[in-house]
Write an enzyme that holds these catalytic residues in place. Structure first.
Site, PDB file in Angstrom:
ATOM      1  N   SER A  40      16.329  21.707 -15.468  1.00 42.75           N
ATOM      2  CA  SER A  40      15.141  22.495 -15.791  1.00 42.75           C
ATOM      3  C   SER A  40      15.602  23.802 -16.414  1.00 42.75           C
ATOM      4  O   SER A  40      16.663  24.316 -16.071  1.00 42.75           O
ATOM      5  CB  SER A  40      14.344  22.760 -14.515  1.00 42.75           C
ATOM      6  OG  SER A  40      13.568  23.932 -14.663  1.00 42.75           O
ATOM      7  N   HIS A  47       0.830  -1.219   0.000  1.00 40.11           N
ATOM      8  CA  HIS A  47       0.000   0.000   0.000  1.00 40.11           C
ATOM      9  C   HIS A  47       0.865   1.270   0.000  1.00 40.11           C
ATOM     10  O   HIS A  47       0.423   2.320   0.453  1.00 40.11           O
ATOM     11  CB  HIS A  47      -0.945   0.043   1.202  1.00 40.11           C
ATOM     12  CG  HIS A  47      -1.686  -1.239   1.426  1.00 40.11           C
ATOM     13  ND1 HIS A  47      -2.908  -1.508   0.840  1.00 40.11           N
ATOM     14  CD2 HIS A  47      -1.353  -2.342   2.145  1.00 40.11           C
ATOM     15  CE1 HIS A  47      -3.313  -2.734   1.220  1.00 40.11           C
ATOM     16  NE2 HIS A  47      -2.374  -3.256   1.993  1.00 40.11           N
ATOM     17  N   LYS A  52      17.231  21.801 -10.328  1.00 38.76           N
ATOM     18  CA  LYS A  52      16.531  20.555 -10.653  1.00 38.76           C
ATOM     19  C   LYS A  52      17.423  19.481 -11.260  1.00 38.76           C
ATOM     20  O   LYS A  52      18.388  19.752 -11.956  1.00 38.76           O
ATOM     21  CB  LYS A  52      15.362  20.837 -11.621  1.00 38.76           C
ATOM     22  CG  LYS A  52      14.150  21.479 -10.978  1.00 38.76           C
ATOM     23  CD  LYS A  52      13.504  20.633  -9.903  1.00 38.76           C
ATOM     24  CE  LYS A  52      12.602  19.552 -10.420  1.00 38.76           C
ATOM     25  NZ  LYS A  52      11.292  19.941 -10.851  1.00 38.76           N
TER      26      LYS A  52
END
Ligand code: ARG
Length: 462
Positions: free
Chosen positions: A273, A152, A279
């Protein structure tokens, strides 16, 4: 080619919709190989005179050499079969017209595409084996590295990183199996089925099948020219494999994100980026995930093309090639990208271990101990352990940070031996059941997987 029956040439739009050369020129090698096998058989059976066969075969071989250098033509014929015949006629004259004796483009194209898909499968299997070998190498190195196992997407029990990587190898192994199965099933030769009904010429289908590396000829001429199961099977095996790559990619993307921080993408496999200088994006993994959707669509597309077709051939089937070629390109690239990324991915074991220690991931070990040592029914042990978890939550600590007194306060049977079980290392080391996550099992599983992966590629003698 069939102008005898017509007075007017085709409308320009008719020509445009009919043309498949821009797509099927990719099968030129297979088409030439099929034509050479067919021509030789026509000679062996005496259907065409030996001198003419010699000229035809020499011409086809010259075309092969030429196109290997310059590529096949991009236009000037309806499809690759017509392009080959036209080129042969240019080179050797009227004898070229004898090649199509006892043959139709219907059995020709079915043969070409089978040959092409067979090569595609062999190529995938080689890259699959490369990717799996990378994973096995890394699994061996990380056999004892602790990471959280999830259900899960919640921390469930500690596992070893090696075990996780070998789970991926199992997925890829089933993909290799599916591709190999598809290969074995497709390896029958439709050539000699002619348009749909077979032919009155005394052809030798065994001979052409053997020359092209098939196990034998197909059984029914109607089925032979209309069957595209092999293309659909290939696409569905490709889609299933792409689905696995997508799931692996998804984990890489999660692991590389800041909240996880389990891996660092190497520079070669990251993108920046244009606006955010900090990034480091997992674009390759995201594209692998994205491509899998496209491959699945290609499989569904060909199924939709085929589903309403009566026997035997219909021109709808000309649309079988584009999805097969596109899926091959996408999957081959995705496999190569995964192999490259996996080889260089940097793991962050400290962070994995840190997260493995959250969520009371060793609670099951305590419950199991109560069953083993004190003979409690598992349900009762589960309940008692739940109270230990509550005690740890109340104190805001991990299970293995509870003192002996605190444990005993929950239940006297919880002595210091129980405490020793609660580390993540003890937990994974105890999981020695076959297929379990213990480091010793992972090492043995890696060795076993390595031997298995070796059989994936190159096991098909042509
Ligand atoms: N280009 C065709 C295809 O790919 C070849 C077969 C053409 N057959 C025919 N009866 N028109 O399907």
């Amino acid at each position: 080619m069939w102008g005898g029956r017509f007075e007017a040439g085709p409308d320009a739009v008719m020509e445009a919709i009919n043309a498949s050369l821009p797509v099927d020129k990719r099968m030129w090698r297979q088409d030439l190989a099929g034509s050479i096998a067919h021509a030789r058989m026509l000679g062996e059976t005496g259907i065409v005179a030996p001198e003419a066969v010699q000229r035809i075969v020499a011409g086809l071989e010259a075309i092969a050499a030429d196109w290997a250098e310059h590529g096949p033509p991009a236009e000037g014929a309806e499809d690759i079969h017509m392009a080959v015949e036209a080129e042969l006629a240019r080179r050797i004259g009227p004898d070229a017209g004898r090649l199509h004796t006892a043959r139709s483009r219907n059995d020709q194209v079915a043969t070409d595409l089978r040959l092409w898909v067979r090569d595609a499968i062999d190529s995938h299997l080689a890259v699959l084996a490369r990717l799996a070998t990378v994973l096995v190498d890394r699994a061996e190195a990380e056999a004892a590295t602790i990471m959280p196992g999830f259900t899960h997407l919640q921390v469930a029990q500690p596992v070893t990183l090696g075990h996780h990587l070998l789970a991926w190898v199992e997925m890829l192994g089933r993909d290799a199996g599916r591709l190999s199965d598809a290969r074995a099933r497709l390896n029958l030769c439709p050539l000699g089925s002619a348009a749909l009904a077979g032919t009155g010429f005394p052809i030798d289908r065994e001979s052409t099948a053997r020359a092209l590396g098939f196990a034998g000829p197909t059984a029914n001429s109607l089925d032979s020219v209309s069957d595209r199961d092999f293309a659909i099977e290939y696409l569905s095996a490709a889609a299933q494999c792409a689905l696995h790559l997508s799931r692996m990619a998804e984990e890489i993307i999660l692991w590389a994100s800041q909240p996880f921080g389990f891996v660092r993408l190497p520079d070669q496999w990251s993108t920046g980026s244009s606006i955010m200088p900090q990034k480091r994006n997992p674009d390759a993994a995201e594209l692998v995930r994205g491509h899998s959707g496209r491959i699945l669509g290609l499989m569904a597309g060909l199924m939709a093309t085929m589903k309403g077709l009566p026997l035997a051939y219909a021109k709808d089937m000309q649309d079988d090639k584009a999805p097969v070629f596109e899926a091959f390109d996408l999957l081959e690239l995705a496999l190569a990208a995964m192999a490259g990324m996996m080889a260089r991915l940097e793991f962050v074991p400290a962070r994995m271990r840190e997260v493995a220690q959250t969520g009371h991931a060793t609670a099951t070990d305590l419950a199991d101990w109560l069953v083993r040592v004190h003979g409690l029914p598992f349900r009762e042990a589960h309940h008692l352990t739940g109270r230990v978890v509550r005690a740890a939550d109340a104190r805001g600590c991990r299970l293995d940070e509870l003192s002996a007194d605190e444990l005993a306060a929950v239940d006297r049977r919880l002595d210091s031996r129980a405490l020793a079980l609660l580390s993540v290392e003890a937990s994974v080391e105890s999981r020695t059941s076959p297929g379990g996550t213990a480091p010793q099992c992972v090492r043995a599983a890696a060795a076993e997987a390595r031997a298995r992966v070796r059989t994936w590629a190159g096991s098909f003698a042509a």
